[in-house]
Design a protein around this motif. Sequence first.
Motif, PDB file in Angstrom:
ATOM      1  N   LYS A 230       0.837  -1.207   0.000  1.00 13.54           N
ATOM      2  CA  LYS A 230       0.000   0.000   0.000  1.00 13.54           C
ATOM      3  C   LYS A 230       0.869   1.254   0.000  1.00 13.54           C
ATOM      4  O   LYS A 230       0.478   2.279  -0.542  1.00 13.54           O
ATOM      5  CB  LYS A 230      -0.932   0.009   1.214  1.00 13.54           C
ATOM      6  N   VAL A 231       2.036   1.166   0.612  1.00 10.19           N
ATOM      7  CA  VAL A 231       2.984   2.281   0.610  1.00 10.19           C
ATOM      8  C   VAL A 231       3.821   2.248  -0.663  1.00 10.19           C
ATOM      9  O   VAL A 231       3.956   3.245  -1.367  1.00 10.19           O
ATOM     10  CB  VAL A 231       3.888   2.239   1.868  1.00 10.19           C
ATOM     11  N   LEU A 232       4.383   1.095  -0.968  1.00  2.57           N
ATOM     12  CA  LEU A 232       5.304   0.973  -2.107  1.00  2.57           C
ATOM     13  C   LEU A 232       4.658   1.349  -3.436  1.00  2.57           C
ATOM     14  O   LEU A 232       5.337   1.846  -4.340  1.00  2.57           O
ATOM     15  CB  LEU A 232       5.855  -0.449  -2.175  1.00  2.57           C
ATOM     16  N   THR A 233       3.349   1.102  -3.577  1.00  3.60           N
ATOM     17  CA  THR A 233       2.661   1.405  -4.837  1.00  3.60           C
ATOM     18  C   THR A 233       1.858   2.701  -4.761  1.00  3.60           C
ATOM     19  O   THR A 233       1.072   2.997  -5.654  1.00  3.60           O
ATOM     20  CB  THR A 233       1.733   0.242  -5.249  1.00  3.60           C
TER      21      THR A 233
ATOM     22  N   PRO B 177      17.399   4.646  -8.184  1.00  6.04           N
ATOM     23  CA  PRO B 177      18.118   4.082  -9.329  1.00  6.04           C
ATOM     24  C   PRO B 177      17.174   3.296 -10.237  1.00  6.04           C
ATOM     25  O   PRO B 177      16.152   2.766  -9.774  1.00  6.04           O
ATOM     26  CB  PRO B 177      19.145   3.143  -8.690  1.00  6.04           C
ATOM     27  N   ILE B 178      17.503   3.210 -11.508  1.00  2.97           N
ATOM     28  CA  ILE B 178      16.678   2.448 -12.459  1.00  2.97           C
ATOM     29  C   ILE B 178      16.442   1.028 -11.953  1.00  2.97           C
ATOM     30  O   ILE B 178      15.353   0.472 -12.106  1.00  2.97           O
ATOM     31  CB  ILE B 178      17.320   2.438 -13.856  1.00  2.97           C
ATOM     32  N   SER B 179      17.447   0.439 -11.313  1.00  6.67           N
ATOM     33  CA  SER B 179      17.305  -0.938 -10.806  1.00  6.67           C
ATOM     34  C   SER B 179      16.227  -1.045  -9.737  1.00  6.67           C
ATOM     35  O   SER B 179      15.795  -2.144  -9.403  1.00  6.67           O
ATOM     36  CB  SER B 179      18.637  -1.432 -10.242  1.00  6.67           C
ATOM     37  N   MET B 180      15.783   0.097  -9.208  1.00  6.05           N
ATOM     38  CA  MET B 180      14.721   0.106  -8.203  1.00  6.05           C
ATOM     39  C   MET B 180      13.448   0.761  -8.733  1.00  6.05           C
ATOM     40  O   MET B 180      12.640   1.279  -7.973  1.00  6.05           O
ATOM     41  CB  MET B 180      15.202   0.827  -6.934  1.00  6.05           C
ATOM     42  N   GLY B 181      13.262   0.726 -10.062  1.00 10.50           N
ATOM     43  CA  GLY B 181      12.031   1.221 -10.659  1.00 10.50           C
ATOM     44  C   GLY B 181      10.883   0.260 -10.381  1.00 10.50           C
ATOM     45  O   GLY B 181      11.047  -0.955 -10.484  1.00 10.50           O
ATOM     46  N   TRP B 182       9.709   0.803 -10.003  1.00 12.15           N
ATOM     47  CA  TRP B 182       8.565  -0.029  -9.615  1.00 12.15           C
ATOM     48  C   TRP B 182       7.331   0.176 -10.470  1.00 12.15           C
ATOM     49  O   TRP B 182       6.426  -0.670 -10.442  1.00 12.15           O
ATOM     50  CB  TRP B 182       8.167   0.251  -8.159  1.00 12.15           C
ATOM     51  N   VAL B 183       7.239   1.263 -11.189  1.00 11.73           N
ATOM     52  CA  VAL B 183       6.014   1.563 -11.935  1.00 11.73           C
ATOM     53  C   VAL B 183       5.742   0.417 -12.915  1.00 11.73           C
ATOM     54  O   VAL B 183       6.602   0.035 -13.698  1.00 11.73           O
ATOM     55  CB  VAL B 183       6.123   2.912 -12.678  1.00 11.73           C
ATOM     56  N   GLY B 184       4.535  -0.120 -12.853  1.00  7.04           N
ATOM     57  CA  GLY B 184       4.132  -1.191 -13.748  1.00  7.04           C
ATOM     58  C   GLY B 184       4.461  -2.587 -13.254  1.00  7.04           C
ATOM     59  O   GLY B 184       4.055  -3.564 -13.868  1.00  7.04           O
ATOM     60  N   LEU B 185       5.195  -2.712 -12.159  1.00  7.80           N
ATOM     61  CA  LEU B 185       5.544  -4.031 -11.631  1.00  7.80           C
ATOM     62  C   LEU B 185       4.507  -4.504 -10.619  1.00  7.80           C
ATOM     63  O   LEU B 185       3.917  -3.692  -9.897  1.00  7.80           O
ATOM     64  CB  LEU B 185       6.911  -4.004 -10.945  1.00  7.80           C
ATOM     65  N   GLY B 186       4.331  -5.794 -10.527  1.00  5.71           N
ATOM     66  CA  GLY B 186       3.477  -6.364  -9.496  1.00  5.71           C
ATOM     67  C   GLY B 186       4.226  -6.434  -8.176  1.00  5.71           C
ATOM     68  O   GLY B 186       5.455  -6.317  -8.125  1.00  5.71           O
ATOM     69  N   LEU B 187       3.502  -6.663  -7.086  1.00  8.65           N
ATOM     70  CA  LEU B 187       4.133  -6.703  -5.767  1.00  8.65           C
ATOM     71  C   LEU B 187       5.172  -7.806  -5.634  1.00  8.65           C
ATOM     72  O   LEU B 187       6.194  -7.616  -4.975  1.00  8.65           O
ATOM     73  CB  LEU B 187       3.074  -6.857  -4.671  1.00  8.65           C
ATOM     74  N   GLY B 188       4.929  -8.960  -6.249  1.00 14.52           N
ATOM     75  CA  GLY B 188       5.919 -10.039  -6.189  1.00 14.52           C
ATOM     76  C   GLY B 188       7.238  -9.611  -6.813  1.00 14.52           C
ATOM     77  O   GLY B 188       8.318  -9.881  -6.273  1.00 14.52           O
ATOM     78  N   ASP B 189       7.164  -8.917  -7.947  1.00 11.00           N
ATOM     79  CA  ASP B 189       8.377  -8.428  -8.606  1.00 11.00           C
ATOM     80  C   ASP B 189       9.078  -7.371  -7.767  1.00 11.00           C
ATOM     81  O   ASP B 189      10.305  -7.361  -7.656  1.00 11.00           O
ATOM     82  CB  ASP B 189       8.049  -7.857  -9.988  1.00 11.00           C
ATOM     83  N   ILE B 190       8.312  -6.461  -7.177  1.00 10.21           N
ATOM     84  CA  ILE B 190       8.903  -5.433  -6.323  1.00 10.21           C
ATOM     85  C   ILE B 190       9.586  -6.087  -5.122  1.00 10.21           C
ATOM     86  O   ILE B 190      10.701  -5.723  -4.749  1.00 10.21           O
ATOM     87  CB  ILE B 190       7.844  -4.403  -5.863  1.00 10.21           C
TER      88      ILE B 190
ATOM     89  N   GLY C  46      10.311 -14.404   7.523  1.00 10.66           N
ATOM     90  CA  GLY C  46      10.918 -15.127   6.399  1.00 10.66           C
ATOM     91  C   GLY C  46      11.061 -14.327   5.120  1.00 10.66           C
ATOM     92  O   GLY C  46      11.564 -14.852   4.133  1.00 10.66           O
ATOM     93  N   ALA C  47      10.610 -13.092   5.090  1.00 13.13           N
ATOM     94  CA  ALA C  47      10.732 -12.223   3.913  1.00 13.13           C
ATOM     95  C   ALA C  47      10.204 -12.896   2.645  1.00 13.13           C
ATOM     96  O   ALA C  47      10.823 -12.852   1.584  1.00 13.13           O
ATOM     97  CB  ALA C  47      12.168 -11.740   3.727  1.00 13.13           C
ATOM     98  N   ALA C  48       9.036 -13.523   2.765  1.00 13.26           N
ATOM     99  CA  ALA C  48       8.415 -14.177   1.613  1.00 13.26           C
ATOM    100  C   ALA C  48       7.768 -13.131   0.718  1.00 13.26           C
ATOM    101  O   ALA C  48       7.318 -12.085   1.176  1.00 13.26           O
ATOM    102  CB  ALA C  48       7.367 -15.185   2.072  1.00 13.26           C
ATOM    103  N   CYS C  49       7.747 -13.438  -0.578  1.00 14.28           N
ATOM    104  CA  CYS C  49       7.142 -12.529  -1.552  1.00 14.28           C
ATOM    105  C   CYS C  49       5.770 -13.028  -1.981  1.00 14.28           C
ATOM    106  O   CYS C  49       5.566 -14.244  -2.131  1.00 14.28           O
ATOM    107  CB  CYS C  49       8.032 -12.411  -2.786  1.00 14.28           C
ATOM    108  N   PRO C  50       4.835 -12.123  -2.208  1.00 14.00           N
ATOM    109  CA  PRO C  50       3.544 -12.548  -2.761  1.00 14.00           C
ATOM    110  C   PRO C  50       3.729 -13.083  -4.179  1.00 14.00           C
ATOM    111  O   PRO C  50       4.677 -12.701  -4.858  1.00 14.00           O
ATOM    112  CB  PRO C  50       2.696 -11.279  -2.758  1.00 14.00           C
TER     113      PRO C  50
END
Length: 195
Positions: free
Chosen positions: A46-49, A118-131, A190-194
């Motif tokens: 909710k914050v990241l996006t 940095p470009i390597s931390m671009g999030w626009v258009g990515l899903g939460l699992g990718d982020i 465990g830092a699991a990703c959706p």
Amino acid sequence: MRLSFVAAAILAAAPLAAQELRGPEAFEGMADGAERSAAIFTEMGKVLTHPRCLNCHPVEGGPTQGDRMQAHNPPVVRGPADFGAVGMNCTTCHGRENVAFTGSPGSIPGHQPWSLAPISMGWVGLGLGDICRQLKDPARNGGKTLEQLHEHNASDGLVGWGWEPGEGREPAPGSQEIFGELTRAWIDSGAACPS
């Protein structure tokens, strides 16, 4: 520019101010650790996006601005080291703190330093699992460990700006304190990703 499904849903579902951020205690009843961890990261999403983050985390091109993520005005480009073009870097307009407009509502955002992610931390258009996978990858996250990522989310001033964005902008959901607590709980579970 394409918003991720999650970001588009958040923007469409309710006014930005109505978004709430639940703390880690909301997930304590989940018995499966990986499921709990992924659910906590989804809450962090909710914050990241939110536009406060996405405006400065583009995948390509320059930043966007405002709650509806319109093109930056005046037009700017990333430039060397993510600080804008030579002769018109970010600090040409963005100072150490927010500055209210004198003749109309609104403000120019500010913080020291002010820059694009940095470009390597671009999030626009990515899903939460990718982020999530991106955040965990030291090759893409600036070499940060999970502990350093927690420190960044919990106490970095530029991250904190998202909750004090100045007149004319909705703050990110919740608070930096809750976001830091969620990050801690996500790591500890465990830092699991959706998916």
